[in-house]
Design a protein around this motif. Structure first.
Motif, PDB file in Angstrom:
ATOM      1  N   LYS A 135       8.707   6.611   1.997  1.00 32.39           N
ATOM      2  CA  LYS A 135       8.750   6.475   0.550  1.00 32.39           C
ATOM      3  C   LYS A 135       7.835   7.533  -0.059  1.00 32.39           C
ATOM      4  N   ARG A 136       8.358   8.272  -1.045  1.00 27.29           N
ATOM      5  CA  ARG A 136       7.570   9.322  -1.690  1.00 27.29           C
ATOM      6  C   ARG A 136       6.487   8.696  -2.568  1.00 27.29           C
ATOM      7  N   VAL A 137       5.276   9.194  -2.447  1.00 25.09           N
ATOM      8  CA  VAL A 137       4.160   8.745  -3.271  1.00 25.09           C
ATOM      9  C   VAL A 137       3.273   9.953  -3.574  1.00 25.09           C
ATOM     10  N   SER A 138       2.409   9.782  -4.568  1.00 22.66           N
ATOM     11  CA  SER A 138       1.339  10.738  -4.837  1.00 22.66           C
ATOM     12  C   SER A 138       0.020  10.015  -4.589  1.00 22.66           C
ATOM     13  N   ILE A 139      -0.845  10.619  -3.809  1.00 23.05           N
ATOM     14  CA  ILE A 139      -2.068   9.964  -3.355  1.00 23.05           C
ATOM     15  C   ILE A 139      -3.259  10.654  -4.010  1.00 23.05           C
ATOM     16  N   TYR A 140      -4.043   9.867  -4.763  1.00 22.33           N
ATOM     17  CA  TYR A 140      -5.202  10.444  -5.447  1.00 22.33           C
ATOM     18  C   TYR A 140      -6.492   9.884  -4.865  1.00 22.33           C
ATOM     19  N   ASN A 141      -7.400  10.800  -4.542  1.00 24.73           N
ATOM     20  CA  ASN A 141      -8.749  10.445  -4.109  1.00 24.73           C
ATOM     21  C   ASN A 141      -9.679  11.491  -4.705  1.00 24.73           C
ATOM     22  N   ALA A 142     -10.597  11.040  -5.557  1.00 22.28           N
ATOM     23  CA  ALA A 142     -11.454  11.975  -6.283  1.00 22.28           C
ATOM     24  C   ALA A 142     -12.305  12.822  -5.358  1.00 22.28           C
ATOM     25  N   SER A 143     -12.659  12.304  -4.184  1.00 21.15           N
ATOM     26  CA  SER A 143     -13.483  13.077  -3.254  1.00 21.15           C
ATOM     27  C   SER A 143     -12.672  14.128  -2.508  1.00 21.15           C
ATOM     28  N   VAL A 144     -11.336  14.022  -2.522  1.00 18.96           N
ATOM     29  CA  VAL A 144     -10.476  15.009  -1.860  1.00 18.96           C
ATOM     30  C   VAL A 144     -10.078  16.105  -2.840  1.00 18.96           C
ATOM     31  N   GLN A 145      -9.535  15.718  -3.984  1.00 25.99           N
ATOM     32  CA  GLN A 145      -9.133  16.660  -5.038  1.00 25.99           C
ATOM     33  C   GLN A 145      -9.406  15.971  -6.367  1.00 25.99           C
ATOM     34  N   ALA A 146     -10.333  16.533  -7.146  1.00 28.38           N
ATOM     35  CA  ALA A 146     -10.818  15.821  -8.328  1.00 28.38           C
ATOM     36  C   ALA A 146      -9.797  15.761  -9.447  1.00 28.38           C
ATOM     37  N   LYS A 147      -8.859  16.702  -9.517  1.00 30.91           N
ATOM     38  CA  LYS A 147      -7.965  16.787 -10.672  1.00 30.91           C
ATOM     39  C   LYS A 147      -6.548  16.332 -10.372  1.00 30.91           C
ATOM     40  N   HIS A 148      -6.022  16.715  -9.211  1.00 31.40           N
ATOM     41  CA  HIS A 148      -4.616  16.434  -8.910  1.00 31.40           C
ATOM     42  C   HIS A 148      -4.513  15.523  -7.687  1.00 31.40           C
ATOM     43  N   THR A 207       5.097   7.564  -8.073  1.00 27.17           N
ATOM     44  CA  THR A 207       4.403   6.345  -7.659  1.00 27.17           C
ATOM     45  C   THR A 207       3.036   6.778  -7.158  1.00 27.17           C
ATOM     46  N   LEU A 208       2.008   6.448  -7.939  1.00 27.44           N
ATOM     47  CA  LEU A 208       0.667   6.931  -7.632  1.00 27.44           C
ATOM     48  C   LEU A 208      -0.081   5.911  -6.779  1.00 27.44           C
ATOM     49  N   ILE A 209      -0.577   6.379  -5.657  1.00 28.77           N
ATOM     50  CA  ILE A 209      -1.487   5.580  -4.826  1.00 28.77           C
ATOM     51  C   ILE A 209      -2.899   6.066  -5.136  1.00 28.77           C
ATOM     52  N   LEU A 210      -3.691   5.211  -5.771  1.00 29.01           N
ATOM     53  CA  LEU A 210      -5.032   5.586  -6.198  1.00 29.01           C
ATOM     54  C   LEU A 210      -6.049   4.973  -5.228  1.00 29.01           C
ATOM     55  N   GLU A 211      -6.838   5.830  -4.612  1.00 27.28           N
ATOM     56  CA  GLU A 211      -7.844   5.373  -3.648  1.00 27.28           C
ATOM     57  C   GLU A 211      -9.210   5.314  -4.327  1.00 27.28           C
ATOM     58  N   HIS A 212      -9.836   4.153  -4.223  1.00 31.34           N
ATOM     59  CA  HIS A 212     -11.155   3.929  -4.829  1.00 31.34           C
ATOM     60  C   HIS A 212     -12.109   3.448  -3.736  1.00 31.34           C
ATOM     61  N   ARG A 232      -6.850   0.618  -2.234  1.00 33.77           N
ATOM     62  CA  ARG A 232      -5.705   1.408  -2.674  1.00 33.77           C
ATOM     63  C   ARG A 232      -4.922   0.610  -3.712  1.00 33.77           C
ATOM     64  N   PHE A 233      -4.714   1.241  -4.858  1.00 34.39           N
ATOM     65  CA  PHE A 233      -3.942   0.649  -5.944  1.00 34.39           C
ATOM     66  C   PHE A 233      -2.661   1.466  -6.128  1.00 34.39           C
ATOM     67  N   GLU A 234      -1.580   0.770  -6.435  1.00 33.10           N
ATOM     68  CA  GLU A 234      -0.293   1.435  -6.637  1.00 33.10           C
ATOM     69  C   GLU A 234       0.086   1.331  -8.105  1.00 33.10           C
ATOM     70  N   LEU A 235       0.442   2.478  -8.698  1.00 37.59           N
ATOM     71  CA  LEU A 235       0.724   2.533 -10.127  1.00 37.59           C
ATOM     72  C   LEU A 235       1.918   3.450 -10.377  1.00 37.59           C
ATOM     73  N   PRO A 236       3.030   2.929 -10.924  1.00 32.29           N
ATOM     74  CA  PRO A 236       4.166   3.808 -11.260  1.00 32.29           C
ATOM     75  C   PRO A 236       3.890   4.561 -12.562  1.00 32.29           C
ATOM     76  N   VAL A 237       4.212   5.852 -12.579  1.00 27.01           N
ATOM     77  CA  VAL A 237       4.035   6.686 -13.770  1.00 27.01           C
ATOM     78  C   VAL A 237       5.344   7.442 -13.990  1.00 27.01           C
ATOM     79  N   ALA A 238       6.012   7.165 -15.095  1.00 30.69           N
ATOM     80  CA  ALA A 238       7.302   7.790 -15.373  1.00 30.69           C
ATOM     81  C   ALA A 238       7.108   9.259 -15.749  1.00 30.69           C
ATOM     82  N   SER A 239       8.180  10.018 -15.615  1.00 30.31           N
ATOM     83  CA  SER A 239       8.138  11.445 -15.946  1.00 30.31           C
ATOM     84  C   SER A 239       7.806  11.639 -17.417  1.00 30.31           C
TER      85      SER A 239
END
Length: 723
Positions: free
Chosen positions: A436-449, A548-553, A578-585
């Protein structure tokens, strides 16, 4: 699957086989004295028939072949493998024959070997040092032809060597060694520099020197060691030897193809990278690749080990020394090496049809090479290439996967040919996988994207060993990622590129502290302080696709923090929520993560001042009963403080009068008694004495009042208990 099954049922055989196969020195272990001597034929070395490679840096190798009658099989191994060979080797005779002995080249330390000869050649001895060791031996010496006054050949026994000093015409002094011989006509002295040739007459000494030189010669090539296997039996039959030695770990790499439109199931292709670092070709070997990591170690079983023994002088020359006695050593049960037992008799499935080699189609490059193609044609070709889906069906898995205890095995279906010092890629996995396609965000890995990624679920039915993954979207390279070991049905996140179309702005608020409860028990105040941290993640999706954003805290449960007033995370690891959050285009979203920690602290009121009590009175969470009691404590404390202030004033007045009386006494000694000032000083002194008596009585009364007020205050606080 016979390759794997024999791995298990032969485990108990290892102990018996190992005990039966006695490893010896140069000559091996012969059969019992009562057994008749059998003549052994020498057979050709056994070829490698099976290989099992582990991801722990070792490999199991099986050599098998046919022998006839009583046979000695000679094999050679690198010296670095001898210790592992002695630790793990197992032998089998499938024709009811027996293994009579195993012999191998010994590795006696060369200095110890050379010291055992009559002439010790250790430390590169000179001719003089060699002759000194042979004192008393008969030698034949041939002198150089230019020696005057000496016969050409001298025969005699060596008496010894000495050094003569000689002076040249220019006055220089040189040392020369002289050999003293006892000859038939008496003693002769011969300069070693005049000796052309020397021979020992004693054939035993001659043979000893020759053998010592052979030892030195053989020591120059220690890379290979010979191992001889002695099989005794009747007729033609199959025999096998198996062993575990050091080998490069086998590795895996994967290719993952994603459908750009998301209509097709992603496909995965796994390759095993194996290496043949030996000096022998692998021809038609059955191969298994095992993902487990059995414990393996090295032990020096090859080098002879000697125990230092003391030198004891005879009683005739030395007095008796006090003896010392070592304790009895405990006997330990012999532990069977589980890895070697597991490897004994390892076999692979019967080979099946080979997988055809992969052949990629380069249609685009071929079309671009056409002469006379217009720009419009090239643009159309580029659009077609962008829509093309990479086809991995040309490569089929050439391995059968199987569970092997706690390990996992890939058994290569086709016999493998791999030349010496070569490596190979073997296909072991080919099929579909759930992703399943997701976007994974972790501020310590990449602060902006965030990172473009996948939530993989291992639906291949086999264990996926750790390794790199090259990701393709359609036929276009999308990025690389790495995955750890994944069991069947297990899910794992992977990321392969930066999601430049999505931006995340983390906003951290100032920590908020607030006392939530106050409890008083026997004068000890316990407060519960709540510390709250709040992080808000503001997300903007500028890409043309929904995300579909996977946000790591960070997970700080081990520090006492818990999530409050926050959506439930979809996953929790030891270090992350890990929190999952859908974000539409073209849309934005936000997620607030609130963490709270409750800290208990205690304060003893009897050791605190009024300000501390007033601090607790200022708390809104304080109950009315507690507030009334603390106000009562302040009233009692106020009386105590008033008495202490009055006492301080009386004490200060007494100290003032005492100081003034000291001045008056000094004046009375200086002024004559008939003077008018003397009378005035004396009157004032008398008045102060009367005042001092009253102040002293007042001080005693106030001290009693202060003590009683303090006791009353402390007693009230120590008995104060209220919610």
């Amino acid at each position: 699957m016979s390759f794997v099954r024999r791995l298990l049922w032969l485990t108990p055989v290892l102990g018996a086989a190992t005990a039966a196969v006695l490893l010896s020195g140069n000559s091996g272990i012969s059969a019992p004295a009562t057994a008749p001597k059998t003549e052994l034929k020498t057979a050709v070395g056994l070829p490698i028939s099976r290989v099992a490679l582990f991801s722990s840096g070792v490999g199991y190798f099986a050599r098998s072949g046919d022998v006839d009658g009583n046979v000695r099989v000679d094999l050679t191994f690198p010296e670095r493998d001898i210790n592992d060979l002695l630790k793990s080797m197992t032998l089998e005779d499938f024709g009811d024959g027996q293994v009579s002995a195993v012999s191998y080249d010994s590795r006696e330390p060369i200095d110890r070997t050379l010291a055992s000869f009559a002439i010790n050649l250790n430390n590169n001895p000179t001719l003089g040092q060699i002759l000194t060791q042979a004192r008393g031996e008969q030698v034949e010496v041939v002198l150089q032809q230019n020696v005057v006054g000496q016969p050409g050949t001298i025969s005699g026994k060596i008496v010894g060597l000495e050094t003569h000093k000689s002076t040249s015409d220019k006055g220089a002094t040189t040392d020369s060694e002289v050999l003293n011989l006892w000859c038939a006509d008496g003693m002769r002295a011969v300069k070693l520099s005049d000796v052309q040739r020397l021979r020992f007459v004693n054939p035993t000494i001659e043979a000893e020197v020759r053998r010592a030189l052979e030892v030195l010669s053989l020591n120059h090539d220690q890379q290979k060691k010979a191992v001889s296997l002695h099989f005794t039996g009747q007729g033609r039959r199959k025999v096998q030897v198996g062993y575990v030695v050091e080998n490069p770990i086998w590795k895996t790499s994967y290719r993952l193809v994603l459908d750009k439109d998301g209509k097709e199931v992603p496909k995965v292709q796994g390759w095993a990278i194996v290496e043949n670092p030996t000096d022998e070709d692998w021809n038609g070997v059955e191969m298994s690749l095992i993902s487990g990591r059995p414990i393996s170690f090295k032990m020096d079983l090859y080098n002879p080990l000697y125990v230092n023994r003391p030198t004891v002088e005879p009683e005739l020359f030395a007095s008796l020394r006090p003896p010392t006695y070592a304790g009895d050593l405990k006997k330990f049960a012999k532990a069977i090496d589980p890895m070697a037992a597991m490897m004994d008799g390892l076999s692979a499935p019967k080979p099946t049809a080979a997988a055809e080699p992969m052949e990629e189609k380069r249609a685009l490059s071929g079309m671009r090479g056409r002469s006379g193609a217009s720009r419009g044609d090239e643009e159309e070709l580029l659009r077609d290439e962008a829509k093309r889906q990479l086809n991995l069906d040309a490569v089929q898995s050439a391995a059968t996967a199987a569970k092997l205890g706690d390990n996992f095995s890939y058994n290569i279906n086709k016999a493998v040919d791999l030349a010496r010092q070569k490596s190979a890629l073997l296909p072991i996995i080919a099929g579909e996988i759930e992703a399943k396609r997701v976007s994974i965000y972790n501020a310590s890995v990449q602060a902006k994207h965030p990172l473009l990624g996948l939530r993989l679920k291992n639906t291949t039915g086999v264990h996926l060993m750790q390794g790199p993954i090259t990701v393709f979207e359609g036929a276009t390279y999308a990025g690389d990622t790495r995955v750890l070991d994944i069991q069947p049905k297990e899910e794992r996140l992977v990321s392969y590129a930066i999601d430049l179309g999505t931006e995340v702005n983390p906003v951290v608020t100032t920590p908020n502290e607030r006392i939530t409860s106050v409890k008083i028990d026997k004068g000890i105040v316990t407060t519960n302080t709540r510390i709250r941290f709040q992080n808000t993640y503001q997300i903007v999706n500028r890409s043309p696709m929904d995300r579909t954003l996977i946000l790591e805290h960070p997970n700080r449960k081990n520090e006492g923090f818990n999530l409050v007033e926050t959506v439930k995370p979809v996953e929790e690891t030891a270090d992350l929520w890990r929190f999952e959050l859908p974000v539409a285009s073209g849309k934005s979203a936000s997620l607030t993560v609130t963490e709270e920690d409750n800290t208990l602290s205690t304060i003893e009121l009897t050791n605190s001042n009024d300000d501390q009590i007033r601090f607790f009175l200022a708390q809104t969470v304080l109950s009315d009963a507690a507030r009334a009691k603390l106000n009562q404590a302040l009233t009692i404390k106020g009386k105590c403080d008033q008495a202490e202030r009055e006492l301080a004033q009386v004490t200060a007045e007494i100290e003032r009068i005492t100081t003034d009386q000291t001045r008056l006494r000094q004046n009375l000694r200086e002024v004559p008694p008939t003077a008018e000032a003397y009378k005035r000083y004396l009157k004032k002194f008398d008045e102060q004495e009367t005042e001092m008596d009253a102040l002293t009585e007042r001080q005693k009364s106030l001290q009693t009042s202060v003590h009683q007020a303090r006791v009353a205050y402390e007693t009230f606080l120590s008995n104060l208990t209220v919610e």
